[in-house]
Enzyme design. Sequence first.
Site, PDB file in Angstrom:
ATOM      1  N   ARG A  57       0.844  -1.206   0.000  1.00 53.87           N
ATOM      2  CA  ARG A  57       0.000   0.000   0.000  1.00 53.87           C
ATOM      3  C   ARG A  57       0.875   1.251   0.000  1.00 53.87           C
ATOM      4  O   ARG A  57       0.579   2.242  -0.666  1.00 53.87           O
ATOM      5  CB  ARG A  57      -0.902   0.034   1.243  1.00 53.87           C
ATOM      6  N   GLN A  87     -10.637   9.798   7.270  1.00 57.26           N
ATOM      7  CA  GLN A  87     -10.589   8.378   7.623  1.00 57.26           C
ATOM      8  C   GLN A  87      -9.497   7.666   6.831  1.00 57.26           C
ATOM      9  O   GLN A  87      -9.236   6.484   7.075  1.00 57.26           O
ATOM     10  CB  GLN A  87     -11.946   7.725   7.335  1.00 57.26           C
ATOM     11  N   ASN A  88      -8.894   8.358   5.886  1.00 62.50           N
ATOM     12  CA  ASN A  88      -7.882   7.756   5.017  1.00 62.50           C
ATOM     13  C   ASN A  88      -6.516   7.754   5.697  1.00 62.50           C
ATOM     14  O   ASN A  88      -6.184   8.661   6.457  1.00 62.50           O
ATOM     15  CB  ASN A  88      -7.809   8.506   3.691  1.00 62.50           C
ATOM     16  N   HIS A 105      -7.605   7.262  11.399  1.00 62.91           N
ATOM     17  CA  HIS A 105      -7.253   5.848  11.341  1.00 62.91           C
ATOM     18  C   HIS A 105      -5.761   5.607  11.143  1.00 62.91           C
ATOM     19  O   HIS A 105      -5.360   4.527  10.722  1.00 62.91           O
ATOM     20  CB  HIS A 105      -8.066   5.160  10.241  1.00 62.91           C
ATOM     21  N   GLY A 171     -16.826  11.547  -0.055  1.00 69.23           N
ATOM     22  CA  GLY A 171     -16.325  10.214  -0.345  1.00 69.23           C
ATOM     23  C   GLY A 171     -16.406   9.222   0.789  1.00 69.23           C
ATOM     24  O   GLY A 171     -15.585   8.317   0.879  1.00 69.23           O
ATOM     25  N   SER A 173     -19.340   6.822   3.113  1.00 69.37           N
ATOM     26  CA  SER A 173     -20.727   6.375   3.250  1.00 69.37           C
ATOM     27  C   SER A 173     -21.268   6.581   4.653  1.00 69.37           C
ATOM     28  O   SER A 173     -22.426   6.291   4.929  1.00 69.37           O
ATOM     29  CB  SER A 173     -20.836   4.895   2.884  1.00 69.37           C
ATOM     30  N   ALA A 213     -15.727  12.902  -6.162  1.00 61.18           N
ATOM     31  CA  ALA A 213     -15.079  13.892  -5.311  1.00 61.18           C
ATOM     32  C   ALA A 213     -14.623  15.126  -6.088  1.00 61.18           C
ATOM     33  O   ALA A 213     -14.900  16.257  -5.679  1.00 61.18           O
ATOM     34  CB  ALA A 213     -13.899  13.256  -4.580  1.00 61.18           C
TER      35      ALA A 213
END
Length: 227
Positions: A57, A87-88, A105, A171, A173, A213
């Site tokens: 990643r 949150q990314n 996170h 972006g 939910s 976005a």
Amino acid sequence: MKDHIVVLTGAGISAESGLSTFRDNGGLWEEHSVYDVATPEAFERNPELVLRFYNDRRRQLAEVAPNRAHELLAELEKTYRVTIITQNVDNLHERGGSSRVIHLHGELTKARSTRNPATIYDIDYRPIELGDTCEHGSQLRPHIVWFGEDVPMIEVAAEVARTADHLLIVGTSLQVYPAAGLVHEVDFDVPVTVIDPGEPATVSRARVIRKGACEGVAEWVSDLGKF
């Protein structure tokens, strides 16, 4: 005093830069279940797999660039006070120019001690291998909040949300807690906008822009003076 724009972002904004997401793959990330690579139990069971997964990643992150949505949010700082709550785990907001970013996170370009979570190192895009240790001899792990772990920055984010004059949600939910609960920290008279091309979670008073976005943020910025 400048209006304070608080922006809550999720996987959708990074996906437009080409980053793979769990959300778009039914709980899988390039064939890996979250339970295989994103829990403390997974790391205890198979640390080599987990480290390799996050090394991949990190390598992918080095190959992509911020997109126009990241850049537009950064440009808002010329006129407004802007705080990004993301949150990314990527660094695309920072690379796009945003100066105030709260990572709920964790951060992919950091590592931390398995014994002392407060011992954190900037590693840029370098891999973490078995045998890489902190100064006290403990194995390093990704500085990521895995499923089942506490979210240490959530209270800081909640305090920021309470000071918002505008809340923009891009972006995400709004299905993952505790991040999804931040919308309830905003004063009821604060304008809320959700940008998501799919079916966003219900925010009763929100304006919804059903676009990606980049296109959605451009539209929101152009309308900002109207509300």
